[in-house]
Design an enzyme around this catalytic site. Structure first.
Site, mmCIF file in Angstrom:
data_model
loop_
_atom_site.group_PDB
_atom_site.id
_atom_site.type_symbol
_atom_site.label_atom_id
_atom_site.label_comp_id
_atom_site.label_asym_id
_atom_site.label_seq_id
_atom_site.Cartn_x
_atom_site.Cartn_y
_atom_site.Cartn_z
ATOM 1 C CD GLU A 179 10.040 2.197 13.636
ATOM 2 O OE1 GLU A 179 9.394 2.594 14.110
ATOM 3 O OE2 GLU A 179 10.651 2.310 12.701
ATOM 4 C CE LYS A 239 -3.483 2.746 0.876
ATOM 5 N NZ LYS A 239 -1.886 4.175 1.035
ATOM 6 C CB CYS A 282 12.037 5.760 13.618
ATOM 7 S SG CYS A 282 12.299 4.867 12.479
ATOM 8 N N GLY A 305 5.480 3.613 10.675
ATOM 9 C CA GLY A 305 4.612 4.971 10.837
ATOM 10 C C GLY A 305 4.102 5.392 12.043
#
Lengths: 494, 494
Positions: free
Chosen positions: B228, B147, B265, B204
């Site tokens: 994550e 996606k 992140c 995300g």
């Protein structure tokens, strides 16, 4: 009468487990393996009293219990050996490369934290208090809190004492092992919900396992639940094999189906084949084989009542017919085999539900397409057996390829009962056989369920765990810069 | 304008993926590695156009994108090499021992089934359409449905075409890779709910990852979700280090915090230390270091607005004070550093929430106890950094032992940004950093997420996969009877 461990005491034991985890995290694999061997020695020393008590509590034959005790001791010792080998520490070292600004990275597996184990009723030694779940969690470096199965309380207490004695002998924290007793649902829910518990292992019914799985998911910090929830373990009998060996296959099938009064999670509850003279011969042989089987006591009254209830619900489904049922006796289980057609089996989910006990369904297909449709629609299973000749396998490549998606263990002939405790065993399968098809609960690989990796970046040798030190003091196999390496690292000192 | 892939087309692609899975299951690790190398070649061939388009779509500097492209190609090649080595097939062979009625058991890992990958916005190459998740799933033997992240649609399409071209070149089923586009939440939910999808990978926000995790749990057959979901990556600065190096540490800290406009992140969002002159020197140096930093464009407007919203909510919490904030410009992100005390940090959960962007909190503790309390109360993190001298480490053994429970990667000095793609990397951590602390999404070990073991009992050599045949045609390392074995098996023929 089962004593209910109080909430205060459970809370205390969880706190002790959490502190013990801080200790266990810093033990080496060799030290934990030594503890596991000490537990094995303690169990071995229990002698005949253990099997006698278990026999009274479970109605399982003494010979079977003697074998199960040996298996349990073997589990502790073989898992200890595997843990000590470093295979589950999975150490990886990537050295610093200053010219690339790349740091020194070293990773290995540590225990995930305190684990709750729910013992099973059908294996009072091998899958209960001191069973494979407890052994593999301790091997991983996790304290264990066992919720004892109420069907064999004295057996459970003896096993708990064996573990506690070994822990004491080592002078290690008592919180490494706790034994909680009780019959209420709330105890299990409380343990699974507790923020300090990091994983759950369970062997039992779908309803029980699924309830814990849901509780664990809805925590503030969700945790893994390894629930083994049973299976119908289908046998797909293909053309030439059944043609050649209808009678021998029937003999083997009935022997497996009725082993231990059908109380195995690998019991072959469903037999699927295409209609014809060979299948008729098989059914006639089944009728014949079953004649002499006497009614037998099940593990406990709850299991017996559940067996009778599920059996009577299944036999009254439309398009089913009883092929044979053995002599009955109040309070004991007799064997029943029914038949149905593929369409009914495909459309009526009741027929795919496990009936825990000596009960089998023969599903008669019209043709090869129906066989494939059944394979496609099967839910996850612990095992699937293909009863076939080599020629059958060659002609049924599509079917067999599909069956791989539906099970953890695929057998070529033989019967699924009898789960070897070896590295190559997979006792686990796609949902709903278990909650996590990626892990096994039998064989040393069961340890994998209770570890997680941690990377250390730029720590000097002094502060690294033994598994990751330059010298490789544990002499284990490690992946260094992507290559298997069993030696020590000779690093230039800066 | 992002085109929404129609439901019919999505359904078609899932069917194609399911059929491709039946094919992929029977490819060998060497064949899949070859495909992965072909994908790397295709990406390499994309040339400057790719980085130019990504630059326009993401506002990331060209130099960074050139580096990220090289990293992405490196991921495909290094994961291919690891897959081909057999390390993730994990083959185990236990031979028949007729005298023990023990069958021949052979186990290895197969792909878990079709996988859905949700691309991330902050790494348009390395963690998006052709990123590490896609590479590791294909390596495992799983078809992938991506996606696409709507923030870089053209980049995503180019990467998708590269994979598709490689698959075509091999003449393998098109369903091995699918590219779904759209902006609606429903597409992701539909994919995650679909019975034929067997795993999900996501990078995300917490809300996005947790929603998919919940959907996957509530399916009729629950599946793993590897989400994550970011982290605040605390730095614990201990006494001697900060005393010796306050200024150098501030420089390093600001450089890491503002790298890539704070859009990593592993961005070190929280800095924790004990009050005193050294910390005052650190704070003064932070003020000084930050002066020259110009406002910068973030990845997209949604991320910028979210940054401004979270930042303004955080700075208005009681007991916080802005230390420094840089020059502002409408539509661009400036850097803000605030301070708070340990009690407020412990009691106000808002202060532990990730603010994705260049924003840091300095938490000032009164004493050692508060440092430990913060460690105990920390949620799961991708990384934790201990800024310390060796002497600090020796004096803080309890603290450091606790920190191991809270992260996937523990650093001794240095900064957490910069995630090496190597075996020893752990990019994952306890919930809520990720949904499953047992796996990494960076480094070849990422492949482990998408495999499950299957045992074959008593199958003859002809029907076994290459990984398990007697001859060991792939020449991989296998565990045979509990021992590492890299050769072929010489079995006596019966």
């Amino acid at each position: 009468m089962i004593e209910e461990t109080s909430k205060e005491n459970i809370e205390l034991r969880i706190q002790m487990a959490s502190r013990a985890y801080q200790f266990l995290k810093n033990t080496t694999i060799k030290e934990r393996a030594a503890l596991m061997n000490a537990v094995a020695d303690q169990i071995e020393a229990l002698g005949e009293e253990l099997t006698q008590i278990a026999h009274v509590e479970t109605s399982l034959p003494l010979a079977r219990l003697v074998g199960e005790k040996a298996r349990t001791i073997g589990q502790w010792r073989s898992y200890a050996k595997a843990v000590a080998s470093g295979i589950y520490s999975d150490p990886r070292i990537d050295l610093a490369q200053p010219e690339k600004q790349k740091g020194d990275l070293r990773k290995y597996n540590i225990g995930i934290g305190p684990v709750v184990v729910f013992g099973a009723s059908n294996f009072p030694f091998a899958f209960s208090t001191a069973g494979g779940d407890t052994a593999s969690a301790i091997g991983a470096g996790c304290p264990v809190i066992v919720k004892a199965h109420p069907a064999h309380p004295q057996t459970s207490q003896m096993m708990a004492d064996a573990i506690t004695n070994a822990v004491k002998e080592f002078g290690w924290p008592e919180g490494i092992f706790s034994h909680i007793t009780g019959t209420s649902y709330e105890i299990g829910a409380y343990l699974t919900q507790h923020k300090d518990i990091q994983a759950v292992a369970f062997t039992g019914s779908f309803n029980g396992g699924k309830a814990l799985f849901d509780i664990a998911h809805h925590r503030e910090n969700p945790i893994p639940v390894f629930a083994e929830m049973g299976s119908i373990n289908p046998i797909f009998a293909l053309q030439h094999l059944i043609e050649n060996k209808a009678e021998a296959l029937a003999k083997e099938y009935i022997s497996s189906l009725t082993l231990g009064v059908g109380q195995f999670c690998t019991n072959p509850g469903v037999f699927i084949s295409i209609k014809g003279q060979s299948l008729d011969r098989f059914i006639a042989a089944v009728r014949n084989e079953i004649q002499e089987i006497k009614p037998a006591k099940m593990l406990n009254n709850g299991i017996y009542e559940s067996f009778e209830k599920h059996k009577s619900n299944t036999v009254k489904q439309p398009d089913t017919e009883i092929i044979v049922t053995t002599e009955t006796e109040e309070g004991k289980a007799s064997v029943t085999i029914i038949k149905t057609n593929a369409q009914s089996f495909l459309n009526n989910p009741v027929l795919s539900e496990e009936v825990f006990g000596p009960f089998g369904i023969i599903v008669i297909c019209e043709n090869q397409e129906e066989l494939i449709r059944i394979a496609q629609n099967l839910k996850g299973q612990l095992t699937i057996t293909v009863a076939a000749t080599s020629d059958d396998v060659r002609k049924n490549a599509e079917l067999i390829n599909l069956l791989k998606d539906k099970c953890g263990r695929l057998l070529f002939n033989g019967m699924p009962t009898g789960v070897e405790v070896v590295y190559a065993m997979q006792h686990g399968g796609p949902f709903p056989a278990t909650t996590d098809s990626r892990f096994t609960s039998v064989g040393p690989d069961a340890v994998k369920r209770f570890v997680r990796p941690i990377s250390f970046q730029n720590w000097s040798d002094e502060f690294l765990p033994e598994e990751l030190k330059n010298e490789n003091p544990l002499q284990i196999s490690r992946i260094v810069e992507g290559q298997v390496n069993t030696g020590s690292l000779k690093l230039e000192t800066v």
